[in-house]
Design a protein around this motif. Structure first.
Motif, short mmCIF file in Angstrom:
data_model
loop_
_atom_site.label_atom_id
_atom_site.label_comp_id
_atom_site.label_asym_id
_atom_site.label_seq_id
_atom_site.Cartn_x
_atom_site.Cartn_y
_atom_site.Cartn_z
N LEU A 25 -36.69 -1.35 24.36
CA LEU A 25 -36.69 -0.74 25.69
C LEU A 25 -37.27 0.66 25.65
N VAL A 59 -33.80 -4.84 30.60
CA VAL A 59 -32.47 -4.46 31.07
C VAL A 59 -31.71 -5.70 31.55
N ILE A 73 -29.29 0.52 28.39
CA ILE A 73 -30.19 1.41 29.13
C ILE A 73 -30.01 2.88 28.78
N LEU A 90 -35.85 2.94 36.04
CA LEU A 90 -34.68 3.07 35.17
C LEU A 90 -33.48 3.63 35.92
#
Length: 234
Positions: A112, A128, A134, A160
């Protein structure tokens, strides 16, 4: 089939899908690591094709049974290599093939984080959704959000945050995403972070704030005005 396996590694590095197809038809192992060398120790043909950006070879190897979750001696997978090398289509192909998203590189960075740094918002959303942490930080505390800010990807930053990323994290140096955006003079990203509740007065380990960093940016006048309008004070 040692010779064929070694030739498959070479074909994968060179992106020669036709040669790879012949070798696989002759019995080459799609999960071969070929000759073990100091560079690329334990890398499979799929890993080499992924890092070099040879999508046709990646597809062929997967079709012939290559394991997308094989890891080398350093714990790297084909997906990790593809993400770090910014091989967008290969990342998507590997995810479609069931590649696991777990694991970090030597700097503690996840898939990520690598994808956020490269600016691919749609893949960020997918990762995600697959359970990528995250708000995880790398070895110096940079999160996926911070890396997106640092590389000027405003839309990824917005994505995000919408997915739940924390805006007031700080790395080992005390830098927050807003400080970095301000230092870059990235007005769009600054505005996104401010609207999301970024701390205007946080200080890093050297006593710098978003406002002091904005003064040093190439858009100092606009960046400082934006912060002051939001309530930042000297």
């Amino acid at each position: 089939m040692i010779a064929a396996d070694d030739e498959l590694i070479k074909a994968s590095i060179q992106g020669d899908a036709d040669r790879a197809a012949v070798l696989l038809a002759q019995g080459a192992n799609p999960n071969t690591t070929g000759v073990t060398t100091a560079i690329g120790r334990g890398n499979t043909a799929l890993m080499w094709a992924a890092v070099e950006g040879h999508w046709a070879v990646v597809q062929l190897l997967l079709q012939q049974g290559a394991d997308p979750n094989w890891r080398n001696s350093a714990g790297f997978s084909a997906l990790m290599y593809a993400a770090e090398s910014d091989r967008r289509e290969i990342v998507i192909t590997l995810l479609d093939a069931g590649a696991a998203i777990e694991g970090t590189n030597a700097y503690g960075e996840t898939v990520l984080m690598a994808i956020a740094r490269k600016g691919h918002a749609d893949i960020v959303q997918r990762l995600v959704a697959l359970g990528a942490p995250i708000n995880a930080g790398n070895k110096i505390g940079d999160t996926a959000l911070y890396l997106a800010v640092d590389n000027g990807h405003a839309y990824v930053v917005k994505t995000l945050i919408a997915l739940g990323a924390e805006v007031n994290t700080h790395n080992l140096g005390g830098w927050t995403p807003l400080m970095m955006a301000s230092a870059r003079g990235d007005l769009d990203t600054m505005e996104i972070l401010i609207q999301a509740g970024a701390d205007l007065h946080a200080k890093n380990n050297w006593g710098a704030t978003a406002l002091s960093e904005a003064r040093r940016s190439f858009r100092s006048h606009q960046a400082v005005a934006l912060l002051k309008q939001a309530g930042a004070m000297e």
